[in-house]
Design an enzyme around this catalytic site. Structure first.
Site, PDB file in Angstrom:
ATOM      1  N   ASN A   9       0.871  -1.175   0.000  1.00 47.95           N
ATOM      2  CA  ASN A   9       0.000   0.000   0.000  1.00 47.95           C
ATOM      3  C   ASN A   9       0.909   1.226   0.000  1.00 47.95           C
ATOM      4  O   ASN A   9       1.437   1.620   1.038  1.00 47.95           O
ATOM      5  CB  ASN A   9      -0.891  -0.038   1.247  1.00 47.95           C
ATOM      6  CG  ASN A   9      -1.830   1.150   1.321  1.00 47.95           C
ATOM      7  OD1 ASN A   9      -1.747   2.065   0.499  1.00 47.95           O
ATOM      8  ND2 ASN A   9      -2.713   1.146   2.295  1.00 47.95           N
ATOM      9  N   ARG A  88      -2.547  -2.013  -3.447  1.00 50.69           N
ATOM     10  CA  ARG A  88      -3.761  -1.232  -3.211  1.00 50.69           C
ATOM     11  C   ARG A  88      -3.660   0.058  -4.045  1.00 50.69           C
ATOM     12  O   ARG A  88      -2.678   0.797  -3.951  1.00 50.69           O
ATOM     13  CB  ARG A  88      -3.868  -0.864  -1.735  1.00 50.69           C
ATOM     14  CG  ARG A  88      -5.063  -0.006  -1.458  1.00 50.69           C
ATOM     15  CD  ARG A  88      -4.748   1.081  -0.489  1.00 50.69           C
ATOM     16  NE  ARG A  88      -5.897   1.964  -0.316  1.00 50.69           N
ATOM     17  CZ  ARG A  88      -5.838   3.098   0.343  1.00 50.69           C
ATOM     18  NH1 ARG A  88      -4.717   3.504   0.883  1.00 50.69           N
ATOM     19  NH2 ARG A  88      -6.904   3.838   0.457  1.00 50.69           N
ATOM     20  N   HIS A 177     -13.113   3.074  -0.033  1.00 49.52           N
ATOM     21  CA  HIS A 177     -13.252   1.963   0.931  1.00 49.52           C
ATOM     22  C   HIS A 177     -13.888   0.727   0.281  1.00 49.52           C
ATOM     23  O   HIS A 177     -14.407  -0.139   0.975  1.00 49.52           O
ATOM     24  CB  HIS A 177     -14.121   2.350   2.159  1.00 49.52           C
ATOM     25  CG  HIS A 177     -13.459   3.332   3.072  1.00 49.52           C
ATOM     26  ND1 HIS A 177     -14.148   4.367   3.660  1.00 49.52           N
ATOM     27  CD2 HIS A 177     -12.192   3.435   3.506  1.00 49.52           C
ATOM     28  CE1 HIS A 177     -13.320   5.078   4.410  1.00 49.52           C
ATOM     29  NE2 HIS A 177     -12.121   4.539   4.332  1.00 49.52           N
ATOM     30  N   ARG A 237     -11.391  15.404   8.469  1.00 47.14           N
ATOM     31  CA  ARG A 237     -12.148  15.927   7.321  1.00 47.14           C
ATOM     32  C   ARG A 237     -13.547  16.363   7.762  1.00 47.14           C
ATOM     33  O   ARG A 237     -14.181  15.689   8.577  1.00 47.14           O
ATOM     34  CB  ARG A 237     -12.294  14.859   6.230  1.00 47.14           C
ATOM     35  CG  ARG A 237     -10.996  14.471   5.587  1.00 47.14           C
ATOM     36  CD  ARG A 237     -11.241  13.497   4.431  1.00 47.14           C
ATOM     37  NE  ARG A 237     -10.016  12.804   4.090  1.00 47.14           N
ATOM     38  CZ  ARG A 237      -9.895  11.477   3.985  1.00 47.14           C
ATOM     39  NH1 ARG A 237     -10.946  10.697   4.161  1.00 47.14           N
ATOM     40  NH2 ARG A 237      -8.745  10.946   3.699  1.00 47.14           N
ATOM     41  N   GLU A 382      -8.674  -5.386   4.656  1.00 44.51           N
ATOM     42  CA  GLU A 382      -8.441  -5.029   3.254  1.00 44.51           C
ATOM     43  C   GLU A 382      -7.242  -5.778   2.671  1.00 44.51           C
ATOM     44  O   GLU A 382      -7.254  -6.159   1.505  1.00 44.51           O
ATOM     45  CB  GLU A 382      -8.255  -3.508   3.134  1.00 44.51           C
ATOM     46  CG  GLU A 382      -9.577  -2.770   3.339  1.00 44.51           C
ATOM     47  CD  GLU A 382      -9.423  -1.331   3.794  1.00 44.51           C
ATOM     48  OE1 GLU A 382      -9.071  -1.130   4.972  1.00 44.51           O
ATOM     49  OE2 GLU A 382      -9.634  -0.425   2.982  1.00 44.51           O
TER      50      GLU A 382
END
Ligand code: ADP
Length: 397
Positions: A9, A88, A177, A237, A382
């Site tokens: 990743n 990823r 996601h 965020r 994941e």
């Protein structure tokens, strides 16, 4: 036996990695190269319960992958068990509706999506090239955060702005996601075999947070948009707000659009409201000690999550399952309780004791006996999903 997948990743300044074996069930080692591009970059390997940290003299993604290669040369049994590498990739645009074996055409496709994810996609391409250099001949697979949401209908993914922006610039909702949602959907199908013919809501709540509605196994709506800024309030965020605020913030602070956007991405959310932390655990501890603002931040997070769960649910025929996942979804019984309390109009009811006693890292059923919806805590994985995709594509070669 060659059954190990190296999962990579590659972020703009970090590179996370894990070697998964035995159909992805066993993690042989994992780690992270951090602060790449700075003077303080390090690489940490976690192997057999021990952590080993080394400072990187050359601070680059290339050197990080070289260190993994050198580490593997000292653990030849693991090196020789590698069957491939899974990457990823944040943004697959409209080009990639599923995971793919990487070749030049795929790399070009990922590059073409870079305008939509300018920080991430170039880093991913760099990671792929470096991995090809150090592991020549090993098949590599790309797994996209966006691909699970390519099943959204036009009514859901278009923004109500002039069509030319979609036609000429591909501005639309993509969602993220997706690897996590696909994993959760598959896990749920094992736990509740009928669920792939039902309506499922998932709240992936971590530092980044989003919701997804899954209709008969396919994503039908999700809260994130063209970037991960849309939708829920998150760690730093803001999530969705009146777009005019951007110009108000620019004028109030006399700053550029980019700087204003940076405030919405990096200084808002739980951190902006609490003025304490973006970390849910820190805020829960502060709330217990009487910090009213920490409680306000957490409650706003919960209220907004419930709002998006309800809104994404409009694409379902029924809400048969609600799943909580991600660091917050899996661990915060307080937030799960407030979120479900907000959804009482839908007869979504938690059992307080089952919710409080949900065991960390395990699947739990936490709905009250008279809840209209089954409520689950399911840990996401994941890396495992990436490894499984890589295995399946490589075996098809
Ligand atoms: P990401 O992958 O988006 O960086 P994670 O899924 O790892 O994020 O989730 C990180 C969040 O999970 C943090 O806000 C952290 O405080 C929260 N978290 C982790 N463990 C707990 C816990 N035991 N109780 C409450 N929150 C937790």
């Amino acid at each position: 036996m060659k059954d190990s997948i190296l999962v990579i990743n590659c972020g703009s300044s970090s590179l996370k990695f894990a070697m998964l074996a035995n159909s992805g069930q066993d993690t042989l080692f994992e780690g992270i190269a951090d602060q790449l591009g700075s003077d303080n970059s390090t690489i940490t390997f976690k192997y057999q319960g021990q952590k080993e940290l080394t400072h990187l003299t050359v601070s680059s993604h290339e050197n990080a992958v070289e260190q993994i290669k050198l580490w593997l040369d000292q653990h030849a049994d693991i090196r020789d068990s590698m069957m491939g590498i899974g990457h990823r990739i944040v943004h697959g645009g409209e080009t990639f509706g599923q995971s793919v074996l990487i070749d030049e055409e795929v790399i070009n496709g990922i590059r073409e999506c870079s305008s939509l994810a300018p920080l991430h996609n170039p880093a991913h391409i760099q990671g792929i090239h470096v991995a090809m250099n150090f592991f020549p001949g090993l098949p590599q697979v790309a797994v996209f955060d966006t691909s699970f949401h390519q099943t959204l209908s036009q009514e859901q993914y278009l923004y109500p702005i002039p069509m030319e922006f979609y036609r000429e610039h591909h501005f639309r909702k993509y969602g993220f996601h997706g690897t996590s949602y696909r994993y959760i959907s598959q896990q749920l199908a094992k736990l509740a075999p009928n669920s792939d013919q039902q309506g499922v809501l998932v709240a992936h709540l971590g530092n980044g947070a989003s919701t997804c509605a899954i209709h008969h196994g396919l994503s039908s709506d999700t809260s994130m948009g063209i970037t991960p800024l849309e939708g829920l309030m998150m760690g730093t965020r803001s999530g969705s707000l009146d777009p005019s605020l951007l110009t108000f913030i620019m004028q109030a602070k006399n700053i550029s659009a980019e700087e204003a956007l940076n405030i919405l991405n990096k200084q808002s959310g739980l951190l902006g409201i609490s003025e304490l932390s973006n970390d849910c655990r820190t805020l829960e501890d502060a709330m217990v000690s009487g910090d009213e603002r920490a409680k306000l931040a957490l409650d706003m997070f919960a209220v907004r999550t419930a709002k998006y769960l309800a809104s994404t649910a409009t694409t379902l025929e029924s809400i048969d399952h609600l799943v909580f996942t991600g660091g917050i979804g899996e661990n915060s019984s307080y937030l799960r309780q407030v979120i479900c309390q907000q959804l009482r109009a839908f007869n979504i009811k938690l059992d307080a004791a089952l919710n409080d006693n949900a065991t960390r890292g395990k699947v739990s059923r936490i709905a009250a006996a008279d809840s209209a919806t089954q409520i689950w805590v399911i840990p996401t994985n994941e890396e495992l999903m990436i490894a499984l995709d890589a295995i399946s594509l490589i075996q098809g070669l």
